[in-house]
Structure formats: C-alpha cells, structure tokens
Design a protein around this motif. Structure first.
Motif, PDB file in Angstrom:
ATOM      1  N   ARG B   5       0.826  -1.195   0.000  1.00 17.98           N
ATOM      2  CA  ARG B   5       0.000   0.000   0.000  1.00 17.98           C
ATOM      3  C   ARG B   5       0.872   1.260   0.000  1.00 17.98           C
ATOM      4  NH1 ARG B   5      -5.150   0.476   0.801  1.00 17.98           N
ATOM      5  NH2 ARG B   5      -5.261  -1.734   1.165  1.00 17.98           N
ATOM      6  N   LEU B 280      -6.604   8.603 -10.497  1.00 15.98           N
ATOM      7  CA  LEU B 280      -7.897   8.180  -9.950  1.00 15.98           C
ATOM      8  C   LEU B 280      -7.725   6.954  -9.064  1.00 15.98           C
ATOM      9  CD1 LEU B 280     -10.971   8.555  -9.915  1.00 15.98           C
ATOM     10  CD2 LEU B 280     -11.110   7.132 -11.949  1.00 15.98           C
ATOM     11  N   TYR B 281      -6.873   6.043  -9.527  1.00 17.23           N
ATOM     12  CA  TYR B 281      -6.614   4.829  -8.734  1.00 17.23           C
ATOM     13  C   TYR B 281      -6.057   5.217  -7.373  1.00 17.23           C
ATOM     14  CZ  TYR B 281      -5.782  -0.188  -8.274  1.00 17.23           C
ATOM     15  OH  TYR B 281      -5.848  -1.500  -7.883  1.00 17.23           O
ATOM     16  N   LEU B 284      -8.852   6.878  -5.199  1.00 22.64           N
ATOM     17  CA  LEU B 284      -9.810   5.885  -4.706  1.00 22.64           C
ATOM     18  C   LEU B 284      -9.156   4.973  -3.667  1.00 22.64           C
ATOM     19  CD1 LEU B 284     -11.670   4.914  -7.993  1.00 22.64           C
ATOM     20  CD2 LEU B 284     -12.545   6.271  -6.093  1.00 22.64           C
ATOM     21  N   GLY B 285      -7.886   4.621  -3.911  1.00 23.31           N
ATOM     22  CA  GLY B 285      -7.168   3.792  -2.939  1.00 23.31           C
ATOM     23  C   GLY B 285      -7.088   4.502  -1.599  1.00 23.31           C
ATOM     24  N   ILE B 287      -9.131   6.811  -0.434  1.00 24.51           N
ATOM     25  CA  ILE B 287     -10.463   6.839   0.191  1.00 24.51           C
ATOM     26  C   ILE B 287     -10.783   5.481   0.813  1.00 24.51           C
ATOM     27  CG2 ILE B 287     -12.926   7.058  -0.286  1.00 24.51           C
ATOM     28  CD1 ILE B 287     -12.163   9.043  -2.521  1.00 24.51           C
ATOM     29  N   MET B 288     -10.455   4.429   0.067  1.00 20.66           N
ATOM     30  CA  MET B 288     -10.754   3.078   0.538  1.00 20.66           C
ATOM     31  C   MET B 288     -10.004   2.787   1.831  1.00 20.66           C
ATOM     32  SD  MET B 288     -10.271  -0.292  -1.763  1.00 20.66           S
ATOM     33  CE  MET B 288     -11.302  -1.722  -1.625  1.00 20.66           C
TER      34      MET B 288
END
Lengths: 402, 306
Positions: B5, B280-281, B284-285, B287-288
C-alpha cells in the motif's frame, strides 16, 4: 455494519416467464445463425451510410451504460465504506458481469470478422477511441470475473462434486477454488479499484466515439463534452438500475423488497442525476443548440423525450421523499431514468446519426431486433439460473440472523 | 510484484505530481500528414462522363463485373455512390446552365475516396488497419481488420463500403489510389491513366494545387474560385475544380479542421501516460484505506470481506 446472508433462491425454475425467455433466446439464436450463414447484410438493414445500428446502439452502448450499477455499488460499499449497501453489491456485480459478457457476444455478431476479435490486443492504434474502449472493456470483463470468483467459491468450496468421467478433476478444482478464494481475499481491493477506474475510462470514452463525426451527429448531441455526459449519465443510472432490477427480481421471486436500502440509495441519485441534468442543460445553453428543440422532427422530439421523461421528471420525483419511500413510485422513477439513459444512447448512435449524403432513414430489421431481444432474454435467463444456484440475492429479511 | 500500500501511494503520488507538471504545456495536436504526397486534380469542366475511369478502376483492381455495362450511359440517370464492388462512380448534375441551343449543360462528377491528409478513418481504426502512406494513399490492410466499421462512421465523405453479404471474411472496400501502381516509377492510378480528356491529372499534391490555381486564374470566367479538397477535412489528396458551385454538384461542406484533431486531443490529454487512471486509482485507494480504517480498524482494505 449490516450482516447479510445471500443464498441461492429456492423457487421453481421453469415458470412461464422463464419459458418465454428461453423461447426468445431461441429466436435470437436462429437470427444469429442466419447472420453467420448469410452475412450481416442478410439479416440487417446496415449500409454504407449506416454502419452502426441497433446492435451497437442497444447491445453495446446501452448494455455498457446499464451495467454501471456494478462499479457504482462496488465503489459505494467497498471504497466509500457504506457497508449497509452490501446486499445490492452482489446482484449488481452479477448484472455487470453478465452485461459485459453479452456486450461482447453482441459485438461478436456485429463485427464483420468475429474470429479476429482478439486482434486489437496485438495491433494498437493509440489514436483510436475505440481501441481504448475495447481494451478497457476486455480488462474490465476479466476484473468482473475475478470479483465473482469468491461467490462461486462460497457456494462450492468443500463440495465440488462433478459426476461422471470428469469426477477425477474434483480434487483439483477444489484445490483451485480454495487457493483462489484465499488469495483473492487478500488482494481483492486491487481489482475493486481497478474496476471503478476502468469503468470511468470506457464509460466516458464511449461518448468520445462520436467526436470524430461532427458532420454526422445532430448538434443536439454533438458536443465536445460528450465523454463527460456519458460518464455522468453512467454514474446517474447505476443506482436506478439496481433499484429497477432488484424490484423486478424481488417481486417476481417474492423476496423482501429491500426498500430500506433502495430508498437511501436513490438519495445519492438526486445529486448524480442532478449533475448530469445541469451539464446537459448548461451545454445546450452554452452551445445554443436549443434552437433545434422545436424543429418537430425525429431528432428534436427524441431529444425532448430523453430530457423530459428520462431526466427532468424523474429528478423531480426523486426530490419527493414520499415517492422514494413508495415501492411503486420509486420503481417507476428509476425505470424512467434507465429508459432515459437508454434513449440517450440510442439517440447518439441511431436517431441523432444523420449522414449528410445519404438521407435514407434507418430502422432495424426483424433480424437485428431478434438478435438483440434474444441476447437480452438469454442474459435474463442466465441471471435467473445464477441466482438459483449461487448465493447472490439476500434471503428474505426474516431469516437473517444479526 | 510486491506492491504494498505504501509503495502504491508513492507511485500514485509521483504520477499525480508528474501529471500536475505536465498540465502546463497542454497536449498539442500535430498533423501526421505526409509532407509531399501525390494527388489527383479532377477538372469537372473537362469531364465528359464517358465512364472509362470506372471501367479502368474495375479492371486494375480486379473487381467483379458490373451489373450494367460501363458503356451504358443510362446509369447516369440516377445518383450513385461507390460500393463494395465499385470504387469509383461518375454522377451527372444539371446546374441549370444552358448552351447556345438552350440545352442543359451537364456536369459530371467523379466520386471516390478523397485520401485525406489527416484521415478520420485512420485515426478511428481500432487496429491500425488503415494507414496514410507517404505517397498519399489511404491504405487498407485486411490482415489486421476486425470489421468494426468505425472507419465508416468516421469518414465525412461516406466512402468506405462493406462486404455485408460475406458472412466470415468481409472487407472494407474503397478506392486504393492504386497504391501498388503509384508506388512504381511513373505509375499512375488506373482512372487517371485512362482518362481520354485529361480531366484527371496525377502528380504531387503541391504541384496540382498550383496547377489548379493557375487554371482558375487564367479562366476566372469559367471556374468558380475554389478548390474542393484544398482545405476540406484538413486537405485531401484528391482535388476538384469546377465551373459550377460545388454545392450544386453533390459536394458536401466538410470542416477545414482535420477531423481527428478534436477526438485525439481529448483522448491524449486525458490518457497520455495513463496519468488520469493512475491518479484516480490513487485517490480511490486513499479513500478506501481511510474508510476501511474508520470502519473496523482493520489492516486490510474491506474489499475481500464478506
């Protein structure tokens, strides 16, 4: 976090509706066979001026748009952490997976050299919008299948029993399922985000497809922000499509209506559909294309229908909490939104497409309609079979142990 | 690949920064037109509608025999379009001009692929089966084609036709500019070579433009002051000059901006180096990850949970 327990539906499979679907699928298969024997020209009204017809407008463009529920619910529940919406994620994922599978099947019928469909993988044209769409759809289809594996594993892990001569494979499949399930559990987030990113890419690019034909697409639809409009309309139609199909399937199988999820879900749509509506109206005002609104021809009427019945009216309905809480009201509203987006895709690819030299009207042939109806029926049939054998739908609420 | 991550966010951050830097010099579209292509100048004042070019085209391209003989002038009573068995057609127009004996003067117009300098079909083709050659020809390579027919959607002149009745191996069919013939020294397209009245002149496009301008200048009373194809679709290899206004003889208005410009500009500014999907990835990552931590305090993102 709401616990839920999807499980296979216990209901009679061969209902009259299912028989009808099977019959329509058969008709579609006959038409598709005719296409592969006599050629595209044998079953369709496609021509030099009209290279794309019903199959691209409905099977492909509308199919992709309506499969948007898959990525939009996955984003909501898994990325934004709204776990209360989990019960609709699996049905939406199944819809998306089947939707995209049937988009590819539709393409196989439509493209002239179906057997060459793999060629874009090795022959890249990075200038081609269609190339990007094709790559995204191809990868996303695989992502969807990967996202679906845990559902299959959940049902069959520890009980793989293939009868007959293939039974020797049982231990191997068992092992594969177990390993895949364990590995995917750790890395599924990669695919979930990828699915959303890929969807945003090709949903918008489907709109870019027509940018290369400014002299052919009617000015009511031709705008440089077509990709943005396609993307926002895909966002807007995602949840209404989930409501639409959930309501259809729960009433036909007499399951719980799930209204306590669907009502708040459509509150988000007020914003998403509102955004699409603003962009669409703003674009029309900015470009001055409203001068065509009252032409009274097929294009202006179709545009008005799309905007009034597909966007503005349902948006107003959604504002009313009473309608959102009424099962019938919400269903009708969502059906209008779904219809509006489908009509938009049909308008962009069929009604608004007016080749300047050849002004002969296009209407799909019986063969084209049969193939399209057959594909949709077959999709519903497979959906019905999937929810019968796999844990997709929520059991009726009473059985859920919290 | 060991994409943890943390590494992932580093990567996404770097990509985002790169994208932010890149934003200043916005993607500038560049024409991919060949510098010195061949072309054909069609002088509509000379064409007598004999259809010898149609016959020659049929012969050199090994096309199937026509339904009606090439000597039969009655086909001119209707407006025709090129199709999968005919790469070029002659149409007859009456503009209303009459001769000394009050007879309507016909104008004959040859129709075929214009061989655009920046062809929409080439930009659209999903597999690059269509390409603009250095010698000016827009060339079709059937071995790559999948039959999506996006080229036909893209073409502003409605030229590419399709073998709709071939079930398995249909081809896109259009004028080839006799690619093989003009690749040879002194070679000319079949139609230009046969034309008995020299209505079709084959040569370098730049020379032909000059020739066209000279003819118009010498005979301003005869010609309308316009070369169709000089600017249309960003310029085409085939050029036309005429005595009658082009609108009256079946020529359609086509924007002078090359058609691929808009779609390629949007496509490349959005997706070059895949900056937007990567960004974008990353977002979104992020946020996730945040929502996952908030939700259950778990290490793993909530993706795999039941």
């Amino acid at each position: 976090m709401t616990e839920h327990s999807p499980c296979p539906v216990q209901a009679k499979f061969w209902t009259p509706g299912v028989v009808l679907l099977a019959f329509l699928t058969g008709c579609g298969a006959v038409a598709a066979a005719a296409r592969f024997i006599g050629g595209i020209g044998y079953v369709s009204h496609l021509s030099t001026a009209r290279p794309w017809g019903l199959w691209i407008g409905v099977d492909v463009a509308s199919g992709v748009a309506l499969a948007a529920g898959g990525f939009s619910t996955a984003a909501l529940a898994h990325i934004f952490g709204r776990h209360q919406y989990e019960p609709v994620v699996r049905p939406a994922l199944l819809t998306a997976m089947l939707g995209y599978t049937f988009v590819v099947l539709g393409l196989l019928v439509d493209i002239g050299r179906s057997w060459a469909i793999w060629k874009p993988v090795f022959n890249w044209n990075l200038n081609s919008v269609l190339f990007e769409v094709a790559m995204c759809v191809m990868i996303y289809l695989h992502v969807l299948y990967i996202e679906f594996i845990p559902i299959v594993a959940e049902q069959f892990k520890g009980k793989v029993r293939i009868p007959g001569p293939l039974s020797a494979l049982n231990p191997l499949i068992e092992k594969l399922l177990t390993v895949a399930d364990a590995v995917l559990d750790k890395i599924m987030w990669i695919f979930i985000i990828a699915g959303v990113v890929l969807s945003c890419m090709h949903q918008s690019s489907l709109g870019s497809l027509m940018l290369i034909a400014p002299t052919k697409l009617h000015p009511l639809w031709y705008t440089p922000i077509l990709p943005l409009l396609f993307l926002t309309s895909a966002f807007a139609v995602g949840y209404p499509m989930v409501v639409f199909e959930t309501t259809v399937i729960t009433s036909s199988l007499t399951l719980d209506s799930e209204m306590e999820i669907l009502t708040p879900l459509t509150r988000i749509t007020i914003f998403l559909l509102g955004l699409y509506m603003l962009l669409k109206i703003g674009d029309m005002l900015y470009r001055g294309s409203y001068v065509y609104l009252l032409d009274g021809n097929a294009q202006s009427n179709s545009f008005l229908a799309e905007m009034i019945f597909g966007v503005i009216l349902p948006w107003c309905f959604l504002l009313s909490e009473k309608i959102r809480k009424s099962r019938r009201g919400l269903f009708i509203t969502c059906a209008m939104i779904v219809g509006g987006v489908v009509l938009n895709r049909i308008n962009v690819f069929l009604v608004g497409y007016r080749p300047p030299l050849t002004q002969t009207a296009y209407f799909p042939s019986i063969g084209e309609i049969l193939v399209t109806v057959g594909l949709i029926s077959c999709l519903m049939l497979v959906y019905r079979a999937a929810v019968t054998y796999l844990p997709i739908l929520n059991a009726s609420r009473k059985e859920v142990q919290v | 690949m060991n994409l943890t991550r943390r590494n992932f966010f580093r990567l996404a951050g770097a990509a985002g920064a790169a994208a932010a830097i890149k934003e200043k010099p916005a993607y500038a579209w560049q024409s991919k037109a060949p510098p010195d292509p061949y072309g054909c100048l069609v002088d509509l004042t000379r064409c007598i509608g004999c259809r010898k070019c149609e016959a020659a085209c049929n012969r050199v391209n090994l096309l199937p025999p026509p339904d009606v003989s090439f000597d039969d002038q009655r086909v001119l009573d209707e407006k025709r379009r090129p199709d999968e068995r005919t790469y070029t057609v002659i149409n007859r127009y009456y503009s209303g001009k009459t001769d000394d004996r009050d007879q309507l003067i016909p104008t004959f117009v040859k129709v075929q692929c214009m061989h655009c300098q920046d062809p929409a079909c080439v930009s659209a083709c999903i597999v690059g089966a269509l390409s603009k050659k250095e010698n000016g020809a827009v060339h079709y390579d059937v071995s790559k084609c999948i039959g999506c027919r996006y080229c036909m959607v893209a073409c502003p002149f409605e030229i590419p036709a399709y073998d709709y009745h071939n079930p398995l191996t249909p081809e896109v069919r259009k004028c080839t500019f006799c690619y093989e013939r003009i690749s040879e020294q002194g070679g000319r397209p079949g139609c230009a070579a046969i034309c008995p009245v020299e209505a079709i002149t084959f040569g370098k496009r730049s020379t032909l433009l000059q020739l066209a301008k000279d003819r118009i200048k010498k005979n301003p009373a005869v010609y309308t002051d316009r070369i169709y194809g000089e600017k249309e679709a960003g310029g085409t290899s085939w050029l036309y000059i005429s005595a009658v206004p082009f609108e009256k003889t079946g020529f359609i208005p086509v924007p002078s901006e090359p058609l691929p410009k808009r779609s390629e500009s949007i496509q490349h500014s959005l997706f070059s180096y895949l900056w937007s999907p990567i960004a974008l990835y990353g977002i979104l990552g992020g946020i996730m990850w945040t929502s996952g931590k908030k939700g259950a305090g778990e290490k793993q993102a909530p993706g795999g949970e039941k």
